[in-house]
Write a protein that holds these residues in place. Structure first.
Motif, short mmCIF file in Angstrom:
data_model
loop_
_atom_site.label_atom_id
_atom_site.label_comp_id
_atom_site.label_asym_id
_atom_site.label_seq_id
_atom_site.Cartn_x
_atom_site.Cartn_y
_atom_site.Cartn_z
N SER A 9 -20.39 54.70 25.24
CA SER A 9 -19.00 54.87 24.79
C SER A 9 -18.80 56.21 24.09
O SER A 9 -19.60 56.60 23.25
N ARG A 11 -15.95 56.60 22.46
CA ARG A 11 -14.86 56.25 21.53
C ARG A 11 -15.31 56.37 20.08
O ARG A 11 -16.40 55.96 19.71
N ALA A 14 -16.93 53.26 18.13
CA ALA A 14 -17.33 52.37 19.24
C ALA A 14 -18.32 51.30 18.79
O ALA A 14 -19.25 51.58 18.02
N SER A 15 -18.10 50.08 19.30
CA SER A 15 -18.99 48.98 18.94
C SER A 15 -20.39 49.21 19.51
O SER A 15 -21.40 48.88 18.87
N ASN A 16 -20.48 49.77 20.71
CA ASN A 16 -21.80 50.03 21.31
C ASN A 16 -22.59 51.05 20.50
O ASN A 16 -23.80 50.91 20.32
N PRO A 79 -20.19 49.94 27.09
CA PRO A 79 -19.05 49.07 27.38
C PRO A 79 -18.86 48.91 28.89
O PRO A 79 -19.57 49.55 29.68
N GLU A 80 -17.93 48.05 29.24
CA GLU A 80 -17.54 47.87 30.64
C GLU A 80 -16.10 48.34 30.78
O GLU A 80 -15.25 47.97 29.98
N TYR A 81 -15.84 49.16 31.77
CA TYR A 81 -14.47 49.58 32.09
C TYR A 81 -14.16 49.16 33.53
O TYR A 81 -14.89 49.56 34.45
N ALA A 82 -13.12 48.36 33.70
CA ALA A 82 -12.69 47.94 35.04
C ALA A 82 -13.87 47.42 35.86
O ALA A 82 -14.10 47.83 37.01
N HIS A 83 -14.61 46.53 35.25
CA HIS A 83 -15.76 45.87 35.90
C HIS A 83 -16.82 46.87 36.34
O HIS A 83 -17.53 46.65 37.34
N ARG A 115 -19.01 39.52 27.53
CA ARG A 115 -18.04 39.57 28.63
C ARG A 115 -18.37 40.63 29.67
O ARG A 115 -17.94 40.56 30.82
N ARG A 147 -14.79 43.16 17.06
CA ARG A 147 -15.15 44.34 17.84
C ARG A 147 -15.31 45.59 16.97
O ARG A 147 -15.99 46.53 17.34
#
Ligand SMILES: Cc1cc2nc3c(=O)[nH]c(=O)nc-3n(C[C@H](O)[C@H](O)[C@H](O)COP(=O)(O)O)c2cc1C
Length: 186
Positions: A9, A11, A14-16, A79-83, A115, A147
């Motif tokens: 990430s 961001r 970011a949580s990651n 993270p995951e973005y759009a699967h 998720r 989060r």
């Protein structure tokens, strides 16, 4: 033992990244975890710049490869973005495909989110293709209650800190015992 942590990430907050920063502080005696500063600084992958003689290899990529080479293991969280995987993270991995430093590297995959199953599955597939040694015992979801938890809150949380300590202990054990590998790279 040196562990290089890489967050998928870019961001702020970011949580990651927070999860990896907590791991830095929870590292057991004899282990040093450092975080790669930013995959966002890497140029877009171009095979033309990835020559065998490395004459055209961007300096920032050479630095990344050197850090991977110095590391006994990698700790990844994305993270995951759009699967799928974030483009910036896949880009960083693409720069490592042609490296001599990456193949056989022990890798633990952790995540703050249960998720993001598509991203986790893709990451496993990519790392396996890159001949990483995925350490299953050290690859777990460390589920956040919120989060926006920062590294301080993660370290202070008994359950999350315990899960991270276990990840690092399993990683150390696997690196010390090469036969304790998971399913990757075989
Ligand atoms: C553009 C975008 C797409 C996303 N797509 C997914 C997705 O497909 N599956 C999922 O589980 N989360 C998805 N998310 C949620 C992020 O994975 C989630 O916000 C995560 O916490 C971000 O990680 P970070 O806190 O480390 O930045 C998406 C978020 C964004 C901004």
């Amino acid at each position: 033992m040196n562990v290089l942590a890489i967050s998928g990430s870019l961001r702020h907050g970011a949580s990651n990244t927070a999860l990896l920063d907590a791991a830095i502080r929870l590292a057991p005696r004899g282990m040093s975890v450092r975080r790669y500063p930013s995959i966002g600084a890497l140029p877009h992958f171009n095979p033309d710049d990835d020559t065998l003689g490395q004459r055209t290899l961007p300096a920032v990529v050479a630095d990344l490869r050197a850090l991977v080479g110095e590391a006994d293991a990698l700790l990844l969280s994305t993270p995951e973005y759009a699967h799928g995987l974030p483009g910036a993270f896949k880009n960083a991995l693409d720069w490592l495909v042609g490296s001599t430093e990456f193949p056989g590297k022990p890798v633990a995959i952790i995540s703050p989110s249960a998720r993001s199953t598509y991203a986790q599955a893709q990451l496993r597939e990519i790392l396996t293709t890159m001949s990483a040694r995925i350490i299953d015992q050290a690859s777990v979801v460390v589920p956040f209650m919120r989060r926006d938890m920062d590294a301080d809150e993660i370290v202070a949380d008994e359950v999350l800190a315990g899960a991270l300590r276990s990840v690092l202990t399993e990683l150390a054990a696997a690196v010390g015992h090469p036969d304790r590998s998971g399913s990757g790279g075989e």
